[in-house]
Design a protein around this motif. Structure first.
Motif, mmCIF file in Angstrom:
data_model
loop_
_atom_site.group_PDB
_atom_site.id
_atom_site.type_symbol
_atom_site.label_atom_id
_atom_site.label_comp_id
_atom_site.label_asym_id
_atom_site.label_seq_id
_atom_site.Cartn_x
_atom_site.Cartn_y
_atom_site.Cartn_z
ATOM 1 N N VAL A 132 0.815 -1.216 0.000
ATOM 2 C CA VAL A 132 0.000 0.000 0.000
ATOM 3 C C VAL A 132 0.852 1.271 0.000
ATOM 4 O O VAL A 132 0.336 2.347 -0.232
ATOM 5 C CB VAL A 132 -1.002 0.035 1.191
ATOM 6 N N ASP A 133 2.158 1.124 0.285
ATOM 7 C CA ASP A 133 2.950 2.340 0.393
ATOM 8 C C ASP A 133 4.315 2.231 -0.291
ATOM 9 O O ASP A 133 4.525 2.752 -1.380
ATOM 10 C CB ASP A 133 3.113 2.730 1.869
ATOM 11 N N ALA A 134 5.237 1.488 0.348
ATOM 12 C CA ALA A 134 6.653 1.603 -0.040
ATOM 13 C C ALA A 134 6.944 1.239 -1.488
ATOM 14 O O ALA A 134 7.825 1.844 -2.116
ATOM 15 C CB ALA A 134 7.501 0.735 0.894
ATOM 16 N N ILE A 226 -5.061 5.829 -3.956
ATOM 17 C CA ILE A 226 -4.794 7.119 -3.291
ATOM 18 C C ILE A 226 -3.331 7.487 -3.466
ATOM 19 O O ILE A 226 -2.976 8.601 -3.839
ATOM 20 C CB ILE A 226 -5.146 7.064 -1.786
ATOM 21 N N LYS A 227 -2.471 6.498 -3.204
ATOM 22 C CA LYS A 227 -1.039 6.785 -3.312
ATOM 23 C C LYS A 227 -0.699 7.190 -4.749
ATOM 24 O O LYS A 227 0.053 8.149 -4.977
ATOM 25 C CB LYS A 227 -0.220 5.569 -2.884
ATOM 26 N N ALA A 228 -1.251 6.461 -5.722
ATOM 27 C CA ALA A 228 -0.948 6.746 -7.134
ATOM 28 C C ALA A 228 -1.378 8.164 -7.500
ATOM 29 O O ALA A 228 -0.659 8.890 -8.193
ATOM 30 C CB ALA A 228 -1.643 5.736 -8.032
ATOM 31 N N THR A 244 1.703 14.872 2.364
ATOM 32 C CA THR A 244 0.524 14.463 3.147
ATOM 33 C C THR A 244 0.464 12.946 3.337
ATOM 34 O O THR A 244 -0.227 12.455 4.225
ATOM 35 C CB THR A 244 -0.803 14.945 2.506
ATOM 36 N N LEU A 245 1.221 12.214 2.487
ATOM 37 C CA LEU A 245 1.282 10.754 2.687
ATOM 38 C C LEU A 245 1.999 10.416 3.993
ATOM 39 O O LEU A 245 1.988 9.274 4.433
ATOM 40 C CB LEU A 245 2.016 10.084 1.518
ATOM 41 N N ASN A 246 2.653 11.417 4.553
ATOM 42 C CA ASN A 246 3.337 11.195 5.821
ATOM 43 C C ASN A 246 2.440 11.503 7.013
ATOM 44 O O ASN A 246 2.931 11.759 8.119
ATOM 45 C CB ASN A 246 4.623 12.024 5.882
HETATM 46 N N1 GLY Z 1 5.825 6.884 2.032
HETATM 47 C C1 GLY Z 1 5.560 8.206 1.662
HETATM 48 C C2 GLY Z 1 5.851 8.494 0.236
HETATM 49 O O1 GLY Z 1 6.043 7.585 -0.547
HETATM 50 O O2 GLY Z 1 5.902 9.631 -0.146
#
Ligand code: GLY
Length: 361
Positions: A132-134, A226-228, A244-246
């Motif tokens: 979901v993130d890294a 969301i991340k994308a 804001t992902l942080n």
């Molecule tokens: N883990 C936060 C980012 O990828 O920016």
């Protein structure tokens, strides 16, 4: 099967399914040589799927197992990988496959970023946290004795294969810790996700606990979307959007450092979210009830809401050194305009937020 597009550079897909690893060859075609980086335990469970896929396509595999834990995320490991690839003649047009969690993805990703000044990398995350993130968004880095992730590069992968069947073998604590990062997305602006993640976490609790493949595919896909979206809009963290992902991460990183990694990253994020909610409420940016929603969500996932026993002074000192900080203390906080980076909150609000997570200040 679901597919999420990340629109950075040439663009790439995050494929979410229960047999995504069978398509490693397809994601790399027409390349005929790859450096496969994993860890012994991960390889034992999931190596065969990757090797099988590559073998069938006649791809030669140079295999390396790196160590477990943050210690393996080092310049020494990067040197070891690059030297092996050089000895084996891995070329600029070949590729690296990172099979594992964040330690593998970050380290292999950074080695791929610098080897031959950049070689393709396919991210195959096998932890919920990495899915979901890294693994998404091209952040790669290794640690120095002076701190986490201090040496790194933006290096977007050529693809991300999130095979949710791999989550079946994750130790319970690690799986649950991944839910901490999912909780972050649930608490991010509803306008991005329509509240779907929070709904799944609330209404499909048994399926999420039982690692049901359909529920996981849905959760990972929504989180990845969301991340994308954020990464596509701000790939190199220049406008403040990617920061804001942080959400929840300023305290989380400090808890990890001061607590010598007693808490898993996702557990530290869980406490960091409760802290961020309380801090925003203490600054009257959100209602107290909204801060309580943070705690309820985190607690409902069986994640820690407090981290008692760590000295606030040490945590503050580490947070001031955070690479996102601009000299003072910087937190991502909810407010009337959604998530924003806020510098130097008042001492009284900080004390209230520390108290909310069981830390005396
Ligand atoms: N883990 C936060 C980012 O990828 O920016």
């Amino acid at each position: 099967m679901a597919r999420v597009r990340v629109g950075v550079g040439d663009g790439y897909d995050v494929v979410v399914s229960e047999d995504a690893l069978a398509d490693v060859w397809l994601a790399l075609a027409p390349r005929k040589r790859v450096g496969l980086v994993s860890q012994a335990g991960v390889f034992e469970h999931h190596g065969a799927a990757v090797i099988g896929s590559l073998d069938r396509a006649g791809v030669e595999v140079i295999r390396t197992a790196i160590g477990d834990g943050e210690d393996a995320k080092s310049m020494a490991t990067v040197q070891q990988l690059c030297r092996l690839w050089a000895r084996e003649g891995l070329l600029r047009g070949d590729a690296v496959v990172a099979l594992g969690g964040g330690v593998v993805g970050d380290t292999a990703g950074f080695a791929a970023a610098v080897y031959h000044r950049g070689i393709a990398v396919l991210q195959c995350p096998t932890t919920l946290l990495a899915m979901v993130d890294a693994a998404i968004g091209g952040k790669t880095a290794v640690n120095l004795p002076e701190g986490k992730n201090l040496v790194g590069a933006f290096h977007q992968p050529v693809g991300v294969l999130a095979d949710v069947s791999t989550l079946a073998t994750l130790p319970d604590r690690e799986y649950r810790a991944g839910l901490g990062e999912v909780a972050k997305y649930a608490l991010m602006d509803d306008a991005i996700d329509d509240g779907g993640i929070a709904r799944i976490l609330a209404e499909q609790r048994a399926a999420v606990e039982g690692r049901d493949v359909a529920a996981l595919t849905d959760l990972v896909t929504r989180s990845a979307a969301i991340k994308a979206r954020v990464v596509t809009a701000d790939p190199e963290e220049r406008t403040g959007l990617r920061a804001t992902l942080n959400y929840g991460h300023t305290l989380a990183h400090a808890l990890e450092t001061v607590g010598h990694h007693d808490l898993h990253h996702g557990e530290a994020v869980a406490v960091g979210l409760v802290f961020a909610g309380a801090l925003a409420a203490a600054m009257e940016r959100i209602p107290v009830a909204a801060a309580e929603d943070h705690r309820t969500l985190v607690a409902g996932l069986g994640l820690p809401t407090e981290a008692p026993g760590l000295p606030a002074g040490d945590l503050l000192a580490v947070m001031r050194r955070d690479k996102k900080a601009s000299g003072g203390l910087t937190f991502v906080l909810q407010g009337p305009y959604g998530l924003e980076s806020i510098d130097d909150p008042p001492a009284r609000a900080l004390a209230a937020a520390f108290a909310a997570v069981g830390i005396d200040s």
